[in-house]
Design an enzyme around this catalytic site. Structure first.
Site, PDB file in Angstrom:
ATOM      1  N   CYS A  14     -10.062  -1.886  20.807  1.00  0.00           N
ATOM      2  CA  CYS A  14     -10.021  -2.647  22.040  1.00  0.00           C
ATOM      3  C   CYS A  14     -11.085  -3.143  22.605  1.00  0.00           C
ATOM      4  O   CYS A  14     -11.170  -3.875  23.374  1.00  0.00           O
ATOM      5  CB  CYS A  14      -9.339  -1.495  22.917  1.00  0.00           C
ATOM      6  SG  CYS A  14     -10.301  -0.156  23.681  1.00  0.00           S
ATOM      7  N   CYS A  69       0.945  -1.244  -0.078  1.00  0.00           N
ATOM      8  CA  CYS A  69       0.173   0.132   0.099  1.00  0.00           C
ATOM      9  C   CYS A  69       0.968   1.121   0.092  1.00  0.00           C
ATOM     10  O   CYS A  69       2.091   1.298   0.404  1.00  0.00           O
ATOM     11  CB  CYS A  69      -0.802  -0.056   1.038  1.00  0.00           C
ATOM     12  SG  CYS A  69      -1.909   1.509   1.765  1.00  0.00           S
ATOM     13  N   HIS A  70       0.306   2.325  -0.437  1.00  0.00           N
ATOM     14  CA  HIS A  70       1.156   3.602  -0.619  1.00  0.00           C
ATOM     15  C   HIS A  70       1.791   4.034   0.772  1.00  0.00           C
ATOM     16  O   HIS A  70       2.977   4.549   0.917  1.00  0.00           O
ATOM     17  CB  HIS A  70       0.340   4.547  -1.316  1.00  0.00           C
ATOM     18  CG  HIS A  70       1.391   5.223  -2.229  1.00  0.00           C
ATOM     19  ND1 HIS A  70       1.132   5.970  -3.409  1.00  0.00           N
ATOM     20  CD2 HIS A  70       2.515   5.759  -2.030  1.00  0.00           C
ATOM     21  CE1 HIS A  70       1.853   6.583  -4.072  1.00  0.00           C
ATOM     22  NE2 HIS A  70       3.016   6.381  -3.104  1.00  0.00           N
ATOM     23  N   THR A  71       1.084   3.842   1.986  1.00  0.00           N
ATOM     24  CA  THR A  71       1.485   3.984   3.299  1.00  0.00           C
ATOM     25  C   THR A  71       2.919   3.252   3.522  1.00  0.00           C
ATOM     26  O   THR A  71       3.588   4.047   4.116  1.00  0.00           O
ATOM     27  CB  THR A  71       0.546   3.881   4.255  1.00  0.00           C
ATOM     28  OG1 THR A  71      -0.959   4.178   3.824  1.00  0.00           O
ATOM     29  CG2 THR A  71       0.665   4.494   5.745  1.00  0.00           C
ATOM     30  N   CYS A 123      -6.841  -3.162   4.066  1.00  0.00           N
ATOM     31  CA  CYS A 123      -6.594  -1.548   4.182  1.00  0.00           C
ATOM     32  C   CYS A 123      -7.079  -0.925   3.095  1.00  0.00           C
ATOM     33  O   CYS A 123      -8.189  -0.180   3.167  1.00  0.00           O
ATOM     34  CB  CYS A 123      -4.982  -1.470   4.077  1.00  0.00           C
ATOM     35  SG  CYS A 123      -4.681   0.167   4.162  1.00  0.00           S
ATOM     36  N   GLU A 146      -1.279  -4.822   4.621  1.00  0.00           N
ATOM     37  CA  GLU A 146      -2.301  -5.123   4.277  1.00  0.00           C
ATOM     38  C   GLU A 146      -2.223  -6.913   3.758  1.00  0.00           C
ATOM     39  O   GLU A 146      -1.028  -7.166   3.140  1.00  0.00           O
ATOM     40  CB  GLU A 146      -2.420  -4.595   2.496  1.00  0.00           C
ATOM     41  CG  GLU A 146      -3.818  -4.031   2.220  1.00  0.00           C
ATOM     42  CD  GLU A 146      -3.980  -3.385   0.878  1.00  0.00           C
ATOM     43  OE1 GLU A 146      -4.034  -2.128   0.890  1.00  0.00           O
ATOM     44  OE2 GLU A 146      -3.693  -4.129  -0.107  1.00  0.00           O
TER      45      GLU A 146
HETATM   46  P1  NAD Z   1      -1.942   6.404  -5.076  1.00  0.00           P
HETATM   47  O1  NAD Z   1      -0.740   7.157  -5.140  1.00  0.00           O
HETATM   48  O2  NAD Z   1      -2.321   5.159  -5.665  1.00  0.00           O
HETATM   49  O3  NAD Z   1      -3.062   7.038  -5.571  1.00  0.00           O
HETATM   50  C1  NAD Z   1      -3.490   8.757  -5.581  1.00  0.00           C
HETATM   51  C2  NAD Z   1      -3.572   9.179  -6.874  1.00  0.00           C
HETATM   52  O4  NAD Z   1      -3.950  10.735  -6.701  1.00  0.00           O
HETATM   53  C3  NAD Z   1      -2.835   8.959  -8.096  1.00  0.00           C
HETATM   54  O5  NAD Z   1      -3.573   8.573  -9.222  1.00  0.00           O
HETATM   55  C4  NAD Z   1      -2.314  10.762  -8.461  1.00  0.00           C
HETATM   56  O6  NAD Z   1      -2.113  10.795  -9.673  1.00  0.00           O
HETATM   57  C5  NAD Z   1      -3.705  11.275  -7.995  1.00  0.00           C
HETATM   58  N1  NAD Z   1      -3.421  12.857  -7.992  1.00  0.00           N
HETATM   59  C6  NAD Z   1      -2.357  13.191  -6.813  1.00  0.00           C
HETATM   60  N2  NAD Z   1      -2.491  14.626  -6.872  1.00  0.00           N
HETATM   61  C7  NAD Z   1      -3.684  14.931  -7.679  1.00  0.00           C
HETATM   62  C8  NAD Z   1      -4.394  16.292  -7.378  1.00  0.00           C
HETATM   63  N3  NAD Z   1      -3.787  17.492  -7.285  1.00  0.00           N
HETATM   64  N4  NAD Z   1      -5.381  16.162  -8.221  1.00  0.00           N
HETATM   65  C9  NAD Z   1      -5.736  15.018  -8.787  1.00  0.00           C
HETATM   66  N5  NAD Z   1      -5.530  13.628  -8.680  1.00  0.00           N
HETATM   67  C10 NAD Z   1      -4.295  13.862  -7.990  1.00  0.00           C
HETATM   68  O7  NAD Z   1      -2.502   6.407  -3.539  1.00  0.00           O
HETATM   69  P2  NAD Z   1      -3.627   5.133  -2.932  1.00  0.00           P
HETATM   70  O8  NAD Z   1      -2.840   3.987  -2.336  1.00  0.00           O
HETATM   71  O9  NAD Z   1      -4.955   5.076  -3.469  1.00  0.00           O
HETATM   72  O10 NAD Z   1      -3.836   6.477  -1.496  1.00  0.00           O
HETATM   73  C11 NAD Z   1      -4.690   7.672  -1.727  1.00  0.00           C
HETATM   74  C12 NAD Z   1      -4.353   8.602  -0.706  1.00  0.00           C
HETATM   75  O11 NAD Z   1      -5.167   7.815   0.614  1.00  0.00           O
HETATM   76  C13 NAD Z   1      -2.951   8.565   0.055  1.00  0.00           C
HETATM   77  O12 NAD Z   1      -2.783   9.976   0.634  1.00  0.00           O
HETATM   78  C14 NAD Z   1      -2.956   7.600   1.177  1.00  0.00           C
HETATM   79  O13 NAD Z   1      -1.950   7.863   2.210  1.00  0.00           O
HETATM   80  C15 NAD Z   1      -4.200   7.963   1.626  1.00  0.00           C
HETATM   81  N6  NAD Z   1      -4.939   6.696   2.731  1.00  0.00           N
HETATM   82  C16 NAD Z   1      -5.783   7.351   3.689  1.00  0.00           C
HETATM   83  C17 NAD Z   1      -6.333   6.435   4.648  1.00  0.00           C
HETATM   84  C18 NAD Z   1      -7.206   6.673   5.413  1.00  0.00           C
HETATM   85  O14 NAD Z   1      -7.700   6.001   6.638  1.00  0.00           O
HETATM   86  N7  NAD Z   1      -7.538   8.159   5.822  1.00  0.00           N
HETATM   87  C19 NAD Z   1      -5.892   4.973   4.501  1.00  0.00           C
HETATM   88  C20 NAD Z   1      -5.116   4.645   3.273  1.00  0.00           C
HETATM   89  C21 NAD Z   1      -4.506   5.624   2.723  1.00  0.00           C
HETATM   90 ZN    ZN Z   2     -10.957   1.248  21.909  1.00  0.00          ZN
END
Ligand code: NAD
Ligand code: ZN
Length: 379
Positions: free
Chosen positions: A99, A47-49, A177, A70
């Site tokens: 928890c 995953c990206h994280t 995830c 994941e």
């Molecule tokens: P990813 O890098 O695969 O996809 C992100 C997409 O956004 C890419 O295709 C990119 O080209 C596009 N993008 C970037 N800037 C842009 C802009 N200004 N306008 C339009 N498109 C744009 O990442 P992913 O794995 O799909 O994750 C997406 C986000 O979700 C990440 O920031 C990740 O850290 C976050 N995330 C959050 C949670 C949560 O619980 N809130 C959980 C997992 C991941």
């Molecule tokens: Zn709890």
């Protein structure tokens, strides 16, 4: 030949330094302690994280570390006080926990558990702060309490969802995830009504899962917004029928979307991590009823700026973490949605590699190729 209570020696992909390829090592995995379980990981994905923390550009570096969150596997043994899991259970380890006892776990509205909420800075287990992984007696740090890039790992039982043993772990591992995050952002938070329009910003795995949620909710139009045109082809499989690349327009995206939709979309879900996209996602929803949901993780110094009039005009802005799902309570139900064929999981899986070639999964992610790469352990 039970391994219960014994140290297990197995293979793990260790990150010794930020941004350097992972190295296959033989590690020792200690038995699970109080409220912990030891899991044999069968499949994991990237995953990206994981990549953000491996690159450690905006984060506190903590190395050597075993990444990965994941995944799917089978419980090998349980520690003291674990009553809801047993050896042989099919499980998904999850980066954030439940928890069952705190104000958040008691609230119907929250999944932000006080005890087991995601903590990217912690390298040991909550029970004693120690790591369960070592090489020649030297500790290797954990990552978000899961560290699934190892054939065996130790996880707090509050971060383990027990799932239907008939569910194929090589598919449902991605439910732990990215898939749930995007899906829940739409189904649990944006809650589009049948026939409504939904804009998805960012068409990576999380955004496409948000689109899958829009499809399941019966959205009328799903508009995908991404800067990378390569993403559009893939997104068609997810019911995304219209595309906007902000680079193709001189006008702000908000205005482009308002013109396409007679004043704005009913719902939008931001899955990019870009603060510009977050602002656009909010400002492109219709006044009177529009709801925007933020999912992407911003940079440390970002600030969200919009005119307060946008709120007075009855637009709503929300944010969510792990799609508002409670990991232990709700995730088995997401797996059931897949088993009942309501949720499509296969279309997210574009690559598969054996564990020995895990670095290839990093290459695909860094090049923006494909959606999810499944890593098969023991191969
Ligand atoms: P990813 O890098 O695969 O996809 C992100 C997409 O956004 C890419 O295709 C990119 O080209 C596009 N993008 C970037 N800037 C842009 C802009 N200004 N306008 C339009 N498109 C744009 O990442 P992913 O794995 O799909 O994750 C997406 C986000 O979700 C990440 O920031 C990740 O850290 C976050 N995330 C959050 C949670 C949560 O619980 N809130 C959980 C997992 C991941
Ligand atoms: Zn709890």
């Amino acid at each position: 030949m039970s391994t219960t209570g014994q140290i297990i020696r197995c293979k793990a992909a260790v990150a010794w330094e930020a941004g350097k390829p992972l190295v296959m090592e033989e590690v020792e995995v200690a038995p699970p302690q109080k409220h912990e379980v030891r899991i044999k990981i069968l499949f994991t994905s990237l995953c990206h994280t994981d990549v953000y923390f491996w690159e450690a550009k905006g984060q506190t570096p903590l190395f050597p570390r075993i990444f990965g969150h994941e995944a799917g596997g089978i419980v090998e043994s349980i520690g003291e006080g674990v009553t809801d899991l047993a050896p042989g259970d099919h499980v998904l380890p999850i980066f954030t926990g439940e928890c069952g006892d705190c104000r958040h776990c008691h609230s119907e509205e929250s999944n932000m558990c006080d005890l087991l909420r995601i903590n990217t800075e912690r390298g040991g287990m909550i029970h004693d702060g120690e790591s369960r992984f070592s090489i020649d007696g030297k500790p290797i740090y954990h990552f978000v309490g899961t560290s699934t890039f190892s054939e065996y790992t130790v996880v707090h039982s509050g971060q383990v969802a027990k799932i239907n043993p008939e569910a194929p772990l090589d598919k449902v591992c991605i439910v732990s995830c990215g898939l749930s995050t995007g899906l829940g952002a739409t189904l649990n938070v944006a809650k589009p009504k049948k026939g409504q329009s939904v804009a998805i910003f960012g068409l990576g795995a999380v955004g496409l899962a948000a689109a899958e949620g829009a499809r399941m909710a019966g959205a009328g139009r799903i508009i995908g917004v991404d800067l990378n045109p390569k993403r559009f082809e893939e997104a068609k499989k997810f019911g995304v029928t219209e595309f906007v690349n902000p680079k193709d327009h001189d006008k702000p995206v908000q205005q482009v979307i308002a013109e396409m939709t007679d004043g704005g979309v009913d719902r939008s879900v931001e899955c990019t991590g870009s603060v510009q996209a977050m602002i656009q996602a909010f400002e492109c929803v219709h006044d009177g009823w529009g709801v925007a949901v933020l999912v992407g993780v911003p940079s440390k110094d970002d600030a969200f700026k919009t005119h307060p009039m946008n709120f007075l005009n009855e637009r709503t802005l929300k944010g969510t973490f792990f799609g508002n799902y409670k990991p232990k309570t709700d995730i088995p139900g997401v797996v059931e949605q897949y088993m009942n064929k309501e949720l499509e999981v296969e279309k997210f899986i574009t690559h598969t590699v054996p564990f020995s070639e895990i670095n290839k999964a990093f290459d695909y992610m860094l090049k923006g190729e494909g959606i999810r790469c499944i890593i098969t352990m023991g191969a």
